[in-house]
Design a protein around this motif. Structure first.
Motif, PDB file in Angstrom:
ATOM      1  N   LEU A  27       4.016  -8.631   3.884  1.00  0.00           N
ATOM      2  CA  LEU A  27       2.943  -8.443   2.906  1.00  0.00           C
ATOM      3  C   LEU A  27       1.684  -9.232   3.272  1.00  0.00           C
ATOM      4  CD1 LEU A  27       1.916  -7.292   0.267  1.00  0.00           C
ATOM      5  CD2 LEU A  27       3.101  -9.131  -0.937  1.00  0.00           C
ATOM      6  N   THR A  28       1.838 -10.473   3.682  1.00  0.00           N
ATOM      7  CA  THR A  28       0.673 -11.289   4.024  1.00  0.00           C
ATOM      8  C   THR A  28      -0.113 -10.664   5.169  1.00  0.00           C
ATOM      9  OG1 THR A  28       1.823 -13.281   3.301  1.00  0.00           O
ATOM     10  CG2 THR A  28      -0.084 -13.589   4.715  1.00  0.00           C
ATOM     11  N   GLU A  29       0.585 -10.214   6.196  1.00  0.00           N
ATOM     12  CA  GLU A  29      -0.094  -9.592   7.332  1.00  0.00           C
ATOM     13  C   GLU A  29      -0.803  -8.304   6.905  1.00  0.00           C
ATOM     14  OE1 GLU A  29       3.073 -10.650   7.414  1.00  0.00           O
ATOM     15  OE2 GLU A  29       3.121 -12.179   8.967  1.00  0.00           O
ATOM     16  N   PHE A  30      -0.157  -7.535   6.039  1.00  0.00           N
ATOM     17  CA  PHE A  30      -0.736  -6.295   5.530  1.00  0.00           C
ATOM     18  C   PHE A  30      -2.043  -6.583   4.794  1.00  0.00           C
ATOM     19  CE2 PHE A  30      -1.206  -3.301   2.001  1.00  0.00           C
ATOM     20  CZ  PHE A  30      -1.204  -2.089   2.669  1.00  0.00           C
ATOM     21  N   LEU A  31      -2.020  -7.587   3.916  1.00  0.00           N
ATOM     22  CA  LEU A  31      -3.208  -7.926   3.140  1.00  0.00           C
ATOM     23  C   LEU A  31      -4.306  -8.518   4.017  1.00  0.00           C
ATOM     24  CD1 LEU A  31      -1.498  -9.342  -0.049  1.00  0.00           C
ATOM     25  CD2 LEU A  31      -2.652  -7.135   0.214  1.00  0.00           C
ATOM     26  N   GLU A  32      -3.927  -9.325   5.000  1.00  0.00           N
ATOM     27  CA  GLU A  32      -4.924  -9.869   5.928  1.00  0.00           C
ATOM     28  C   GLU A  32      -5.641  -8.738   6.671  1.00  0.00           C
ATOM     29  OE1 GLU A  32      -2.817 -12.595   8.458  1.00  0.00           O
ATOM     30  OE2 GLU A  32      -2.869 -14.191   6.962  1.00  0.00           O
ATOM     31  N   GLU A  33      -4.887  -7.769   7.113  1.00  0.00           N
ATOM     32  CA  GLU A  33      -5.477  -6.626   7.812  1.00  0.00           C
ATOM     33  C   GLU A  33      -6.435  -5.886   6.888  1.00  0.00           C
ATOM     34  OE1 GLU A  33      -6.398  -4.178  10.934  1.00  0.00           O
ATOM     35  OE2 GLU A  33      -5.138  -5.966  11.019  1.00  0.00           O
ATOM     36  N   GLY A  34      -6.039  -5.735   5.626  1.00  0.00           N
ATOM     37  CA  GLY A  34      -6.913  -5.086   4.658  1.00  0.00           C
ATOM     38  C   GLY A  34      -8.202  -5.853   4.451  1.00  0.00           C
ATOM     39  N   LEU A  35      -8.093  -7.168   4.300  1.00  0.00           N
ATOM     40  CA  LEU A  35      -9.301  -7.985   4.121  1.00  0.00           C
ATOM     41  C   LEU A  35     -10.193  -7.934   5.350  1.00  0.00           C
ATOM     42  CD1 LEU A  35      -7.858 -11.075   2.236  1.00  0.00           C
ATOM     43  CD2 LEU A  35      -9.424  -9.347   1.332  1.00  0.00           C
ATOM     44  N   ASN A  36      -9.597  -7.882   6.522  1.00  0.00           N
ATOM     45  CA  ASN A  36     -10.382  -7.750   7.756  1.00  0.00           C
ATOM     46  C   ASN A  36     -11.165  -6.444   7.776  1.00  0.00           C
ATOM     47  OD1 ASN A  36      -9.749 -10.200   8.970  1.00  0.00           O
ATOM     48  ND2 ASN A  36      -7.898  -9.400   9.902  1.00  0.00           N
ATOM     49  N   ASN A  37     -10.682  -5.447   7.026  1.00  0.00           N
ATOM     50  CA  ASN A  37     -11.347  -4.148   6.957  1.00  0.00           C
ATOM     51  C   ASN A  37     -12.085  -3.963   5.629  1.00  0.00           C
ATOM     52  OD1 ASN A  37     -10.603  -2.752   9.495  1.00  0.00           O
ATOM     53  ND2 ASN A  37      -8.559  -3.278   8.779  1.00  0.00           N
ATOM     54  N   SER A  78      10.721  -1.235   1.532  1.00  0.00           N
ATOM     55  CA  SER A  78      10.516  -2.303   0.557  1.00  0.00           C
ATOM     56  C   SER A  78      10.810  -3.662   1.178  1.00  0.00           C
ATOM     57  CB  SER A  78      11.408  -2.081  -0.664  1.00  0.00           C
ATOM     58  OG  SER A  78      11.268  -3.139  -1.578  1.00  0.00           O
ATOM     59  N   ASN A  79      11.922  -3.773   1.891  1.00  0.00           N
ATOM     60  CA  ASN A  79      12.275  -5.034   2.543  1.00  0.00           C
ATOM     61  C   ASN A  79      11.248  -5.407   3.606  1.00  0.00           C
ATOM     62  OD1 ASN A  79      14.584  -5.346   1.011  1.00  0.00           O
ATOM     63  ND2 ASN A  79      15.880  -4.329   2.510  1.00  0.00           N
ATOM     64  N   TYR A  80      10.812  -4.449   4.395  1.00  0.00           N
ATOM     65  CA  TYR A  80       9.826  -4.708   5.437  1.00  0.00           C
ATOM     66  C   TYR A  80       8.496  -5.130   4.821  1.00  0.00           C
ATOM     67  CZ  TYR A  80       6.588  -4.074   9.277  1.00  0.00           C
ATOM     68  OH  TYR A  80       5.610  -4.291  10.220  1.00  0.00           O
ATOM     69  N   PHE A  81       8.110  -4.422   3.761  1.00  0.00           N
ATOM     70  CA  PHE A  81       6.832  -4.716   3.124  1.00  0.00           C
ATOM     71  C   PHE A  81       6.839  -6.123   2.536  1.00  0.00           C
ATOM     72  CE2 PHE A  81       3.635  -4.457  -0.259  1.00  0.00           C
ATOM     73  CZ  PHE A  81       2.554  -4.032   0.486  1.00  0.00           C
ATOM     74  N   ASP A  82       7.932  -6.521   1.894  1.00  0.00           N
ATOM     75  CA  ASP A  82       8.038  -7.888   1.371  1.00  0.00           C
ATOM     76  C   ASP A  82       7.866  -8.894   2.496  1.00  0.00           C
ATOM     77  OD1 ASP A  82       8.453  -6.991  -1.185  1.00  0.00           O
ATOM     78  OD2 ASP A  82      10.613  -7.307  -1.166  1.00  0.00           O
ATOM     79  N   TRP A  83       8.474  -8.604   3.631  1.00  0.00           N
ATOM     80  CA  TRP A  83       8.433  -9.508   4.783  1.00  0.00           C
ATOM     81  C   TRP A  83       7.039  -9.603   5.377  1.00  0.00           C
ATOM     82  CZ3 TRP A  83       7.721  -8.133  10.032  1.00  0.00           C
ATOM     83  CH2 TRP A  83       7.931  -9.180  10.934  1.00  0.00           C
TER      84      TRP A  83
END
Length: 75
Positions: free
Chosen positions: A55-65, A48-53
Motif C-alpha cells: 500500500l505505501t509503495e502504491f500511494l507513493e507512486e500516486g503522489l509522484n503522479n 487484497s493481501n498484496y495490496f496490504d503489503w
C-alpha cells in the motif's frame, strides 16, 4: 479498527488475457475451462493481501503522479 472497503471490477476477458500473457513467461498454457467463481475468490484474496503489503509503495507512486493530493493539507 475502522476499515474501508475498496473494490474494483475487471472484465473476465481482460483477466484471462493477462493470465495468458503471464503464463507464457513461465511456459504455462492456461486451462480452457476455468471456474470463474474459484478464480474470483482466489484472486480477490491474493490481491487484497498484496495490496496490504504494498500500500505505501502504491500511494507513493500516486503522489509522484500528482494523485491523492486532495487528501493532504497544503502548507
Amino acid at each position: 479498527m475502522e476499515k474501508i472497503k475498496i473494490t474494483f471490477e475487471i472484465s473476465k476477458e481482460d483477466l484471462l488475457t493477462a493470465l495468458k500473457e503471464v503464463g507464457r513467461e513461465f511456459d504455462l498454457k492456461l486451462k480452457k475451462d476455468i471456474d470463474s467463481e474459484e478464480l474470483e475468490e482466489t484472486l480477490s484474496s491474493d490481491i487484497s493481501n498484496y495490496f496490504d503489503w504494498s500500500l505505501t509503495e502504491f500511494l507513493e507512486e500516486g503522489l509522484n503522479n500528482d494523485l491523492y493530493r486532495e487528501f493532504y493539507e497544503e502548507d
